[in-house]
Design an enzyme around this catalytic site. Structure first.
Site, mmCIF file in Angstrom:
data_model
loop_
_atom_site.group_PDB
_atom_site.id
_atom_site.type_symbol
_atom_site.label_atom_id
_atom_site.label_comp_id
_atom_site.label_asym_id
_atom_site.label_seq_id
_atom_site.Cartn_x
_atom_site.Cartn_y
_atom_site.Cartn_z
ATOM 1 N N GLN A 1 0.781 -1.292 0.065
ATOM 2 C CA GLN A 1 -0.077 -0.189 -0.024
ATOM 3 C C GLN A 1 0.853 1.346 0.115
ATOM 4 O OE1 GLN A 1 -0.584 -2.545 1.977
ATOM 5 N NE2 GLN A 1 -2.651 -2.970 2.715
ATOM 6 N N ASP B 1 -6.109 0.848 12.675
ATOM 7 C CA ASP B 1 -7.693 0.099 12.467
ATOM 8 C C ASP B 1 -8.287 -0.157 13.550
ATOM 9 O OD1 ASP B 1 -5.193 -0.697 10.387
ATOM 10 O OD2 ASP B 1 -7.180 -0.765 9.438
HETATM 11 O O1 MRU Z 1 -5.716 -3.847 5.051
HETATM 12 P P1 MRU Z 1 -5.953 -2.314 4.675
HETATM 13 O O2 MRU Z 1 -5.158 -1.823 3.624
HETATM 14 O O3 MRU Z 1 -7.348 -2.183 4.707
HETATM 15 O O4 MRU Z 1 -5.302 -1.805 5.812
HETATM 16 C C1 MRU Z 1 -5.694 -0.884 6.775
HETATM 17 C C2 MRU Z 1 -5.048 0.425 6.473
HETATM 18 O O5 MRU Z 1 -5.282 1.147 5.561
HETATM 19 C C3 MRU Z 1 -3.708 0.687 7.426
HETATM 20 O O6 MRU Z 1 -3.832 -0.379 8.388
HETATM 21 C C4 MRU Z 1 -3.880 2.029 7.851
HETATM 22 O O7 MRU Z 1 -2.655 2.235 8.480
HETATM 23 C C5 MRU Z 1 -5.048 2.644 8.804
HETATM 24 S S1 MRU Z 1 -6.543 2.960 8.085
HETATM 25 C C6 MRU Z 1 -6.319 4.581 7.781
#
Ligand code: MRU
Length: 345
Positions: free
Chosen positions: A197, A238
């Site tokens: 990401q 999260d």
């Molecule tokens: O697994 P994902 O891509 O949905 O991951 C979540 C996130 O985007 C991250 O953990 C992020 O750092 C927190 S959400 C803005």
């Protein structure tokens, strides 16, 4: 809250009868929106990570409930409330770790319980409020975080926490945008294995805004810190437990441990919708395990001797975090007070 127009790229667009979802799996090479007219479609878009990032997942799920209400109520079903509840359950099962998903679905439930002349309109107005509040929260956090980072010379971020991962502007990346607008700090982004990401999304978002960023391999973080180039690690979350433990993209915990060793500070930026009032500590947070195929090259698909362990989040203990920034304010001294009374929900 002051209202803010979505800034930068939009992960989600409500068209009036459908939800358009930017397929983040294809960025930065291909910029394409998929269009959904059912809650099941939205649940699939969340599960397959077309839309990703805790706040964006919550907002998408809220629009998924709107689609469910339109479908079941407007087609004249007598049992539309039960059918929408079943869709809410399905949306809740799309991913386990980001609490914003469950938070948003809970916020949508009054549409079913309260008597509304037109539940579709009521549902849409709840969902649009969740979306608009998230953008406004990000701008507030941007300011709070930038005040703390006024004298920072270098920042490392992890995963993507920008407009794509939220309603707009971003959480940690919103803070980084705000800091950069005041002071051209050096910005480093970890590529964020296994899904990249950081490399695919964060670098792309910053380049769109003409903000210089340097990509590093995740394994270069210790050496970057040792070089003295950064004084802060700034990440999103999260799920945040009441004691201040933070679940975030896998690799965050490693960064926090490294930061402690090198005298680098650690900031977490997340709206209060990411705080789980039911979790006393991070030990209770369910960590999503994704398919081995997201990590293993295809050549090992049927190889009996090779497997992959693919947890996609980890939990950073509060004692390793210098500050948690939310739209309601900043929590410091987490090891002593957790997220504190400021965040009583
Ligand atoms: O697994 P994902 O891509 O949905 O991951 C979540 C996130 O985007 C991250 O953990 C992020 O750092 C927190 S959400 C803005």
């Amino acid at each position: 809250m002051t209202s803010h127009k979505p800034s930068g790229v939009q992960a989600l667009q409500w068209t009036g009868k459908t939800l358009k979802v930017l397929d983040q799996r294809q960025l930065p090479d291909t910029f394409i929106y998929d269009e959904y007219d059912t809650a099941a479609g939205v649940a699939e878009a969340i599960a397959t990570m077309r839309v990703r990032g805790a706040p964006a997942i919550g907002i998408a799920a809220a629009y998924g409930v709107v689609l469910s209400v339109i479908h079941h109520y407007e087609t004249g079903s007598e049992h539309w409330q039960q059918q929408v509840l079943a869709d809410i359950e399905m949306l809740a099962n799309s991913r386990p770790t980001a609490v914003n998903l469950f938070w948003a679905l809970d916020r949508m439930k009054p549409v079913l319980a309260e008597a509304h002349e037109n539940p579709s309109v009521a549902a849409l107005s709840y969902a649009e409020k969740i979306h608009a509040d998230d953008i406004a929260a990000n701008h507030k956090m941007g300011k709070f975080g930038a005040d703390i980072l006024a004298n920072a010379k270098g920042i490392l971020t992890h995963c993507n926490t920008g407009a794509l991962a939220t309603g707009g502007y971003g959480t940690a990346l919103g803070v980084i945008r705000s800091v950069y607008a005041r002071n051209p700090v050096l910005i480093y982004a970890g590529e964020t294995r296994p899904w990249l990401q950081g490399q695919r999304l964060t670098v792309w978002e910053l380049a769109q805004d003409k903000i210089p960023v340097t990509l590093i391999a995740d394994s270069a973080a210790a050496w970057l810190m040792k070089s003295g180039a950064i004084d802060w690690v700034v990440v999103g979350a999260d799920r945040i437990a009441l004691n201040g433990d933070v679940a975030n993209k896998i690799g965050t915990y490693s960064l926090a441990v490294l930061a402690k060793q090198h005298g680098v500070k650690m900031m977490v930026v997340a709206p209060t919708s990411t705080i789980d009032a039911n979790m006393k500590s991070g030990d209770e947070i369910e960590i999503e395990q994704r398919q081995q195929s997201e990590l293993l090259p295809a050549c090992y698909k049927d190889n009996a001797y090779v497997s992959a362990w693919n947890p996609v989040f980890d939990v950073t203990p509060a004692e390793l975090i210098s500050a948690i920034v939310t739209e309601r304010g900043v929590a410091l001294n987490l090891a002593e007070t957790g997220i504190g009374e400021l965040f009583t929900l």
